[in-house]
Design an enzyme around this catalytic site. Structure first.
Site, short mmCIF file in Angstrom:
data_model
loop_
_atom_site.label_atom_id
_atom_site.label_comp_id
_atom_site.label_asym_id
_atom_site.label_seq_id
_atom_site.Cartn_x
_atom_site.Cartn_y
_atom_site.Cartn_z
N ARG A 239 0.85 -1.19 0.00
CA ARG A 239 0.00 0.00 0.00
C ARG A 239 0.89 1.24 0.00
O ARG A 239 1.89 1.30 0.72
CB ARG A 239 -0.92 0.03 1.23
CG ARG A 239 -2.01 -1.04 1.24
CD ARG A 239 -3.02 -0.84 0.13
NE ARG A 239 -4.11 -1.81 0.17
CZ ARG A 239 -4.08 -3.01 -0.40
NH1 ARG A 239 -2.99 -3.38 -1.06
NH2 ARG A 239 -5.13 -3.80 -0.34
N GLU A 268 -5.98 5.88 -6.27
CA GLU A 268 -6.18 4.91 -7.34
C GLU A 268 -7.63 4.92 -7.80
O GLU A 268 -8.53 5.11 -6.99
CB GLU A 268 -5.79 3.50 -6.86
CG GLU A 268 -4.32 3.37 -6.50
CD GLU A 268 -3.94 1.95 -6.10
OE1 GLU A 268 -4.79 1.04 -6.24
OE2 GLU A 268 -2.80 1.74 -5.65
N HIS A 288 -1.35 -1.35 -10.09
CA HIS A 288 -1.92 -2.22 -9.04
C HIS A 288 -2.43 -3.54 -9.62
O HIS A 288 -3.61 -3.88 -9.49
CB HIS A 288 -3.03 -1.51 -8.27
CG HIS A 288 -3.20 -2.06 -6.88
ND1 HIS A 288 -3.80 -1.36 -5.86
CD2 HIS A 288 -2.86 -3.26 -6.34
CE1 HIS A 288 -3.82 -2.09 -4.76
NE2 HIS A 288 -3.26 -3.26 -5.03
#
Length: 333
Positions: A239, A268, A288
């Site tokens: 993260r 995001e 991601h």
């Protein structure tokens, strides 16, 4: 039981309906959205008749202002951590939140992507590919991982898997984590750092493997990054919030560490092409995708859909807000 109205958000590539486990929802009214929306009015309209909401990780924020407009919502089913969900409001409104924490099973997809980033950055694979496509030959020298020191910051399921990859590649693995995790790392044959500063000073590669909770937010500081070698690399597939805001961009510009490989960002989806991380030559960024594989989706959505089946049977599982059961027993909201 009558068919349930089930809505699934943020399935960017319309993948979920292709999974074998999707058959678990047969007989229900399932709507799948492939775009990403932040506007509360749009989200409320899409969810106005929904009883069960399926979330893919933390892609959509489910907060009080939205929840207050969803009178028919009864279950949110997802997997992993849930900082994007207002649990207190869900409990007050009688919405069950079910989320399997998969405590004993590592995300092999994320561990593999961590290793892919490490290799790609060390060997400058993106630059070499771009050079060849531009009609040029080799684009400089890469680095070998063998005999380098791999630092694992946070020795959990994924951190342990990445440590194993490092050992297989002939790297010297060094671990820094909370005391219980350090004890586990030692028991499994890995060296541990004497303190945080020496960990950042010694490692050639540092890979972050922690959950983002209040105690770990900003745990990697600007001072920590300044201790890293100018030849070192920071990898983050966990993260972005683990790193002090703004510290990594400044550190990369200053040359300590020399490079970073990232799969996670503070906001995001990251669609701003002017984001400084995307402008830095010493930052390798992916969107991601650590968990985005067919195999990992099958594992994750099997758990998510099992939670829905259990709810339909009147026996909800993996409930993260158990106090909601008392609210439901008390009657209508």
């Amino acid at each position: 039981m009558a068919p349930m109205k089930i809505t699934l958000f943020d399935d960017y590539f319309d993948t979920v309906r292709t999974l074998a486990c999707f058959r678990k929802l047969d007989g229900n009214d399932v709507t799948i959205w492939n775009d990403h929306v932040d506007d509360i009015d749009i989200l409320a309209e899409r969810l106005k008749d929904t009883e069960v909401l399926v979330l893919i990780r933390e892609r959509t924020q489910i907060r009080g202002p939205l929840l207050e407009r969803l009178p028919k919502l009864r279950l949110i089913s997802q997997r992993s951590v849930f900082p994007h969900i207002d649990i207190d409001v869900c409990t007050r409104r009688g919405v069950i939140v079910a989320s399997d924490q998969h405590a004993g099973v590592p995300s092999h997809a994320t561990a593999e992507h961590t290793w892919a980033l490490m290799l790609a950055a060390a060997r400058k694979i993106p630059q070499q590919v771009s050079s060849l496509r531009a009609g040029k030959w080799q684009a400089g020298l890469g680095s070998t991982l063998r005999h380098k020191t791999l630092g694992i910051f946070g020795y959990g399921r994924i951190g342990g898997a990445v440590a194993g990859y490092g050992k297989a590649f002939g790297m010297n693995v060094l671990v820094w984590a909370r005391e219980s995790s350090l004890q586990k790392a030692r028991a499994e044959g890995y060296a541990t750092a004497t303190d945080k500063r020496s960990f950042f000073e010694q490692c050639d590669v540092i890979s972050l493997h922690m959950r983002l909770v209040p105690a770990t937010r900003g745990i990697v500081t600007a001072a920590d990054l300044a201790c890293m070698k100018p030849t070192a690399m920071l990898i983050n597939t966990s993260r972005a919030g683990l790193v002090e805001p703004g510290a990594l961009v400044a550190a990369l510009r200053a040359g300590r560490p020399g490079q970073a490989a990232l799969d996670v960002f503070e906001s995001e989806p990251l669609l701003d092409t002017e984001n400084p991380l995307l402008k830095l030559d010493n930052a390798l960024c992916t969107p991601h995708i650590g968990y985005v594989t067919h195999e990992e989706y099958e594992v994750q959505f099997t758990d998510i859909f099992n939670q829905i089946v259990a709810y339909a049977d009147g026996k909800p599982i993996n409930v993260v807000n158990p106090a909601v059961m008392d609210v439901l027993k008390a009657g209508p909201r």
